[in-house]
Design an enzyme around this catalytic site. Structure first.
Site, short mmCIF file in Angstrom:
data_model
loop_
_atom_site.label_atom_id
_atom_site.label_comp_id
_atom_site.label_asym_id
_atom_site.label_seq_id
_atom_site.Cartn_x
_atom_site.Cartn_y
_atom_site.Cartn_z
N HIS A 87 -4.11 -4.42 7.69
CA HIS A 87 -4.12 -3.37 8.71
C HIS A 87 -3.20 -3.71 9.86
O HIS A 87 -3.40 -4.69 10.56
CB HIS A 87 -5.52 -3.04 9.26
N ASP A 88 -2.16 -2.90 9.99
CA ASP A 88 -1.19 -3.05 11.08
C ASP A 88 -0.42 -4.36 11.05
O ASP A 88 0.13 -4.78 12.07
CB ASP A 88 -1.86 -2.84 12.45
N ARG A 130 4.92 18.45 0.83
CA ARG A 130 5.68 19.58 0.30
C ARG A 130 5.13 20.10 -1.02
O ARG A 130 5.70 20.99 -1.63
CB ARG A 130 7.15 19.16 0.10
N ARG A 137 -9.01 8.70 -1.04
CA ARG A 137 -10.15 9.16 -0.24
C ARG A 137 -10.65 10.46 -0.86
O ARG A 137 -9.91 11.13 -1.58
CB ARG A 137 -9.72 9.35 1.21
N ASN A 178 0.87 -1.19 0.00
CA ASN A 178 0.00 0.00 0.00
C ASN A 178 0.91 1.24 0.00
O ASN A 178 1.70 1.44 0.93
CB ASN A 178 -0.89 -0.05 1.26
N THR A 230 -7.87 6.54 9.41
CA THR A 230 -7.58 5.32 8.64
C THR A 230 -8.77 4.39 8.83
O THR A 230 -9.65 4.67 9.65
CB THR A 230 -6.26 4.67 9.13
N GLY A 257 0.95 -1.26 4.36
CA GLY A 257 1.47 0.07 4.07
C GLY A 257 2.30 0.63 5.18
O GLY A 257 3.53 0.69 5.11
N HIS A 258 1.63 1.02 6.27
CA HIS A 258 2.28 1.84 7.29
C HIS A 258 3.58 1.23 7.83
O HIS A 258 4.64 1.88 7.79
CB HIS A 258 1.29 2.09 8.43
N GLU A 304 -8.68 0.42 -3.09
CA GLU A 304 -9.56 0.33 -1.93
C GLU A 304 -10.35 1.62 -1.77
O GLU A 304 -9.80 2.70 -2.05
CB GLU A 304 -8.74 0.17 -0.65
N HIS A 347 -3.92 11.77 0.50
CA HIS A 347 -2.71 11.01 0.14
C HIS A 347 -2.77 10.65 -1.35
O HIS A 347 -2.32 11.43 -2.16
CB HIS A 347 -2.43 9.83 1.09
N HIS A 352 -5.44 3.62 -1.78
CA HIS A 352 -6.72 3.87 -1.10
C HIS A 352 -7.04 5.36 -1.23
O HIS A 352 -6.77 6.13 -0.31
CB HIS A 352 -6.58 3.44 0.37
N1 PXP Z 1 -6.53 -2.52 4.30
C1 PXP Z 1 -7.30 -1.42 4.37
C2 PXP Z 1 -8.74 -1.54 4.02
C3 PXP Z 1 -6.76 -0.18 4.73
O1 PXP Z 1 -7.54 0.91 4.78
C4 PXP Z 1 -5.39 -0.08 5.02
C5 PXP Z 1 -4.79 1.24 5.38
O2 PXP Z 1 -5.02 2.16 4.37
C6 PXP Z 1 -4.63 -1.26 4.94
C7 PXP Z 1 -5.21 -2.46 4.59
C8 PXP Z 1 -3.15 -1.26 5.24
O3 PXP Z 1 -2.97 -1.00 6.59
P1 PXP Z 1 -1.52 -0.58 7.11
O4 PXP Z 1 -1.19 0.74 6.48
O5 PXP Z 1 -1.68 -0.51 8.59
O6 PXP Z 1 -0.58 -1.67 6.68
#
Ligand code: PXP
Length: 241
Positions: free
Chosen positions: A192-193, A19, A46, A8, A102, A215-216, A71, A51, A44
């Site tokens: 996610h995480d 910037r 929005r 991601n 998020t 992603g994060h 997404e 972003h 993703h």
């Molecule tokens: N899945 C979904 C639906 C998300 O919204 C996100 C974050 O944008 C992720 C996965 C990825 O999560 P992370 O950035 O914590 O890895």
């Protein structure tokens, strides 16, 4: 088959946007992720475009050679138009609300059943694989099956939070959820995480996992480890034999 890693790249866009210029170059980073072994790219967008912008999605589409996963919330008309225009390999439907930092919850697939049936049919008729973001809850997974979605994306924040305290307990509801999804013949993604700390255990306990989108943590790790090394390390976590 190991689960695929979809990177991601929202955080790259966040850094660029801070910037107002084009550094880092999102398109180059996406292509480098692919070169370093990522098997997919996730974005993703929005509505506030804080972003990934809608233009980014159009610009990325002809360049990518791996699976493109978009997404977002299909209740936004602009999102639906974008996905139908771009026709990515996969669309992941997420019930975000405006201004949400998020994603923080999955769909209520029972309450939204009729809405989801219609929107999923629309994307499927355009040849796009569909996935819906859900909590690890049996009822929500059974509801997801009824919508006609090809896959679910399990929302893994609760797993990630509990992992360091009690990983057996953290994974429990995900094991049940994945078993039910497999019985219902619906594919399993997760996200996610997920991180270098918790990903391998998740992949070993959920053997039918098809894809993770990360992603994060991955982008944060790459500050210290470099993007190429980091992607290789995440791929290693997904090797289960
Ligand atoms: N899945 C979904 C639906 C998300 O919204 C996100 C974050 O944008 C992720 C996965 C990825 O999560 P992370 O950035 O914590 O890895």
């Amino acid at each position: 088959m190991n689960a695929k890693l979809s990177v991601n790249i929202n955080k790259i866009a966040t850094l660029r946007n801070s910037r107002g210029g084009n550094n880092p170059n999102l398109l180059n980073v996406a292509l480098d992720c692919e070169r370093y072994g990522a098997q997919g790219i996730t974005v993703h967008p929005r509505p506030d475009e804080r972003h990934i912008t809608y233009k980014d999605v159009y610009d990325l589409n002809p360049l990518l050679t791996t699976e493109f996963n978009i997404e977002g919330n299909p209740k936004e008309k602009k999102f639906v138009e974008l996905v139908l225009d771009v026709k990515p390999a996969q669309v992941t439907l997420v019930p975000d609300v405006q201004g949400q930092l998020t994603s923080d919850h999955g769909w209520d697939t029972i309450k939204n059943k009729n809405y989801l049936i219609d929107i999923i049919a629309l994307f499927k008729s355009a040849g796009i694989r569909t996935s819906i973001f859900v909590d690890a809850n049996i009822k929500m997974i059974e509801g997801a099956k009824e919508t006609g979605a090809d896959r679910i994306e399990l929302y893994t924040e609760s797993y990630a939070k509990l992992y360091s305290k009690n990983k057996e307990q953290a994974i429990e509801s995900f094991i049940y959820a994945a078993k039910r999804a497999t019985e219902l013949n619906i594919g399993i993604n997760a996200g996610h995480d997920l991180s270098l700390e918790n990903l391998h255990y998740f992949a070993t306990k959920i053997p039918n996992l098809l894809e993770v989108s990360i992603g994060h943590a991955l982008i944060a790790d790459s500050i210290y480890l470099g993007l190429e090394n980091t992607i290789q390390l995440y791929l290693l976590q997904l090797q289960i034999n």
